[in-house]
Design a protein around this motif. Structure first.
Motif, mmCIF file in Angstrom:
data_model
loop_
_atom_site.group_PDB
_atom_site.id
_atom_site.type_symbol
_atom_site.label_atom_id
_atom_site.label_comp_id
_atom_site.label_asym_id
_atom_site.label_seq_id
_atom_site.Cartn_x
_atom_site.Cartn_y
_atom_site.Cartn_z
ATOM 1 N N ALA A 249 -5.261 7.668 21.562
ATOM 2 C CA ALA A 249 -4.395 7.082 20.545
ATOM 3 C C ALA A 249 -4.732 7.708 19.203
ATOM 4 N N PHE A 250 -3.721 8.140 18.477
ATOM 5 C CA PHE A 250 -3.883 8.662 17.125
ATOM 6 C C PHE A 250 -3.249 7.668 16.161
ATOM 7 N N VAL A 251 -4.030 7.169 15.233
ATOM 8 C CA VAL A 251 -3.591 6.145 14.292
ATOM 9 C C VAL A 251 -3.861 6.668 12.888
ATOM 10 N N SER A 252 -2.939 6.443 11.964
ATOM 11 C CA SER A 252 -3.207 6.833 10.573
ATOM 12 C C SER A 252 -2.811 5.714 9.632
ATOM 13 N N THR A 253 -3.488 5.693 8.492
ATOM 14 C CA THR A 253 -3.201 4.705 7.457
ATOM 15 C C THR A 253 -3.882 5.148 6.168
ATOM 16 N N ASN A 254 -3.764 4.327 5.133
ATOM 17 C CA ASN A 254 -4.394 4.608 3.848
ATOM 18 C C ASN A 254 -5.473 3.569 3.543
ATOM 19 N N ALA A 255 -6.377 3.931 2.650
ATOM 20 C CA ALA A 255 -7.469 3.046 2.265
ATOM 21 C C ALA A 255 -6.974 1.990 1.273
ATOM 22 N N HIS A 256 -7.762 0.934 1.128
ATOM 23 C CA HIS A 256 -7.449 -0.096 0.131
ATOM 24 C C HIS A 256 -7.348 0.506 -1.271
ATOM 25 N N SER A 257 -8.168 1.517 -1.541
ATOM 26 C CA SER A 257 -8.207 2.105 -2.885
ATOM 27 C C SER A 257 -7.153 3.185 -3.099
ATOM 28 N N ASP A 258 -6.360 3.486 -2.085
ATOM 29 C CA ASP A 258 -5.383 4.569 -2.181
ATOM 30 C C ASP A 258 -4.378 4.324 -3.311
ATOM 31 N N ASN B 4 -1.265 -8.961 -17.456
ATOM 32 C CA ASN B 4 -1.368 -8.202 -16.210
ATOM 33 C C ASN B 4 -0.357 -8.736 -15.204
ATOM 34 N N GLY B 5 0.607 -7.902 -14.876
ATOM 35 C CA GLY B 5 1.574 -8.279 -13.857
ATOM 36 C C GLY B 5 1.016 -8.056 -12.472
ATOM 37 N N PRO B 6 1.732 -8.475 -11.429
ATOM 38 C CA PRO B 6 1.276 -8.237 -10.058
ATOM 39 C C PRO B 6 1.242 -6.752 -9.742
ATOM 40 N N ARG B 7 0.362 -6.391 -8.821
ATOM 41 C CA ARG B 7 0.289 -5.003 -8.377
ATOM 42 C C ARG B 7 1.483 -4.699 -7.468
ATOM 43 N N ARG B 8 1.689 -3.422 -7.224
ATOM 44 C CA ARG B 8 2.801 -2.996 -6.370
ATOM 45 C C ARG B 8 2.586 -3.476 -4.936
ATOM 46 N N VAL B 9 3.637 -3.473 -4.171
ATOM 47 C CA VAL B 9 3.530 -3.720 -2.744
ATOM 48 C C VAL B 9 2.841 -2.510 -2.113
ATOM 49 N N ALA B 10 1.710 -2.727 -1.462
ATOM 50 C CA ALA B 10 0.972 -1.643 -0.798
ATOM 51 C C ALA B 10 1.040 -1.895 0.705
ATOM 52 N N LEU B 11 1.785 -1.072 1.409
ATOM 53 C CA LEU B 11 2.054 -1.326 2.825
ATOM 54 C C LEU B 11 0.787 -1.339 3.661
ATOM 55 N N SER B 12 -0.172 -0.491 3.330
ATOM 56 C CA SER B 12 -1.344 -0.325 4.203
ATOM 57 C C SER B 12 -2.373 -1.440 4.069
ATOM 58 N N GLU B 13 -2.176 -2.381 3.161
ATOM 59 C CA GLU B 13 -3.159 -3.446 2.961
ATOM 60 C C GLU B 13 -3.484 -4.185 4.252
ATOM 61 N N ARG B 14 -2.495 -4.411 5.108
ATOM 62 C CA ARG B 14 -2.708 -5.200 6.327
ATOM 63 C C ARG B 14 -3.484 -4.438 7.398
ATOM 64 N N PHE B 15 -3.515 -3.116 7.275
ATOM 65 C CA PHE B 15 -4.219 -2.291 8.260
ATOM 66 C C PHE B 15 -4.754 -1.070 7.530
ATOM 67 N N ALA B 16 -5.776 -1.295 6.710
ATOM 68 C CA ALA B 16 -6.294 -0.241 5.844
ATOM 69 C C ALA B 16 -7.325 0.612 6.561
ATOM 70 N N LEU B 17 -7.565 1.792 6.013
ATOM 71 C CA LEU B 17 -8.446 2.765 6.646
ATOM 72 C C LEU B 17 -9.849 2.223 6.868
ATOM 73 N N GLU B 18 -10.360 1.445 5.903
ATOM 74 C CA GLU B 18 -11.712 0.905 6.033
ATOM 75 C C GLU B 18 -11.815 -0.097 7.189
ATOM 76 N N ASP B 19 -10.713 -0.763 7.483
ATOM 77 C CA ASP B 19 -10.714 -1.821 8.497
ATOM 78 C C ASP B 19 -10.294 -1.323 9.873
ATOM 79 N N ALA B 20 -9.599 -0.200 9.923
ATOM 80 C CA ALA B 20 -8.975 0.242 11.167
ATOM 81 C C ALA B 20 -9.954 0.439 12.323
ATOM 82 N N PRO B 21 -11.113 1.103 12.130
ATOM 83 C CA PRO B 21 -12.018 1.270 13.272
ATOM 84 C C PRO B 21 -12.453 -0.058 13.876
ATOM 85 N N ARG B 22 -12.785 -1.024 13.024
ATOM 86 C CA ARG B 22 -13.195 -2.349 13.532
ATOM 87 C C ARG B 22 -12.073 -3.006 14.334
ATOM 88 N N LEU B 23 -10.842 -2.829 13.887
ATOM 89 C CA LEU B 23 -9.710 -3.445 14.578
ATOM 90 C C LEU B 23 -9.382 -2.724 15.884
#
Length: 272
Positions: free
Chosen positions: A145-154, A174-193
């Motif tokens: 399986a090949f999986v890709s995503t971005n980090a929380h800090s991206d 300070n307004g809200p930050r942008r919608v960041a799609l990868s937050e739910r499955f970020a690079l730092e978390d992906a191996p554990r998941l």
């Protein structure tokens, strides 16, 4: 630090198929920003480097506008490469075989594929454990399986830009930050998941810096999130207009606008 917009659902099947990915326009706008990144990464090439020569069946899950699909078909003409996506609209221009499918309920027999790609798409899946179980089920024993995503800090600079623009529009610091799609499955978390479902989980880190000297590529990227405009907590078009003003001011002063990126590809093997 500003917070993510509350209540933004980036997994709604109706929204994904009906607006966010009804065609390739917004996806292509997000992809195009990487034209200004250094170093430039050949993502399909990275996948092909790791693709076993013996692989004769590949599923590109969440294939989008088919950039990986087309490349793999050209360079591995002996392999059957099937594209799947939740949106029939984005699949429509692609050459067959393709299938509209939900990642959590794949319409394929167990052990059907030597390789499954899930590239920048698992963060859109509402039931992630079900999707990972389906990917594992669809793979042959020992399949990859090949999986890709971005980090929380991206792209943190885009967070800062959007927050400043939204804050100005809303009349707050300070307004809200942008919608960041990868937050739910970020690079730092992906191996554990991934580890409960696969073995030999390894990550290829892909850091870089995007440098632009005009605002249009950044604004196109920000506009590509219009599908979630009604959930973002700010007047979307007004925030885009204010972001343009801030970008022009920054580029006039410094000559460029830089964005720090960190993405990656995770390679995982199904237990034999």
């Amino acid at each position: 630090m500003t917070s993510r917009p509350e209540g933004v659902d980036t997994t709604s099947r109706a929204k994904l198929a009906g607006s966010a990915y009804k065609d390739e326009a917004d996806l292509a706008a997000r992809q195009s920003l990487y034209s200004w990144q250094q170093p430039r990464y050949d993502l399909p090439g990275i996948v092909l480097e790791h693709l076993p020569p013996s692989a004769t069946s590949v599923l590109d899950l969440g294939c989008g506008n088919g950039k990986f699909l087309d490349r793999i078909r050209r360079e591995r003409p002996q392999a059957l490469v099937i594209g799947a996506d939740i949106s029939p609209g984005i699949l429509a221009p692609l050459p067959p075989p393709t299938v509209a499918a939900d990642a959590a309920a794949l319409p394929f027999a167990s052990g059907r594929f030597d390789v499954v790609l899930a590239l920048h798409m698992l963060y859109h899946v509402a039931d992630l454990p079900a999707a990972l179980e389906e990917i594992r089920r669809a793979l042959v024993p020992g399949g990859l399986a090949f999986v890709s995503t971005n980090a929380h800090s991206d792209k943190g600079e885009l967070d800062d830009l959007w927050s400043a623009a939204a804050g100005d529009v809303l009349g707050i610091d300070n307004g809200p930050r942008r919608v960041a799609l990868s937050e739910r499955f970020a690079l730092e978390d992906a191996p554990r998941l991934l580890e409960p479902y696969f073995e030999q989980v390894t990550t290829v880190d892909l850091p870089g810096v995007i440098t632009v000297r005009e605002p249009d590529p950044v604004l196109a990227h920000l506009r590509s999130y219009r599908a979630w405009a009604d959930e973002g907590g700010v007047p979307f078009e007004a925030t885009i207009d204010r972001a343009q003003e801030l970008l022009v001011r920054h580029i006039d002063r410094y000559g460029e606008f830089t964005i720090s990126c960190r993405g990656g590809v995770i390679v995982a093997r199904k237990l034999p």
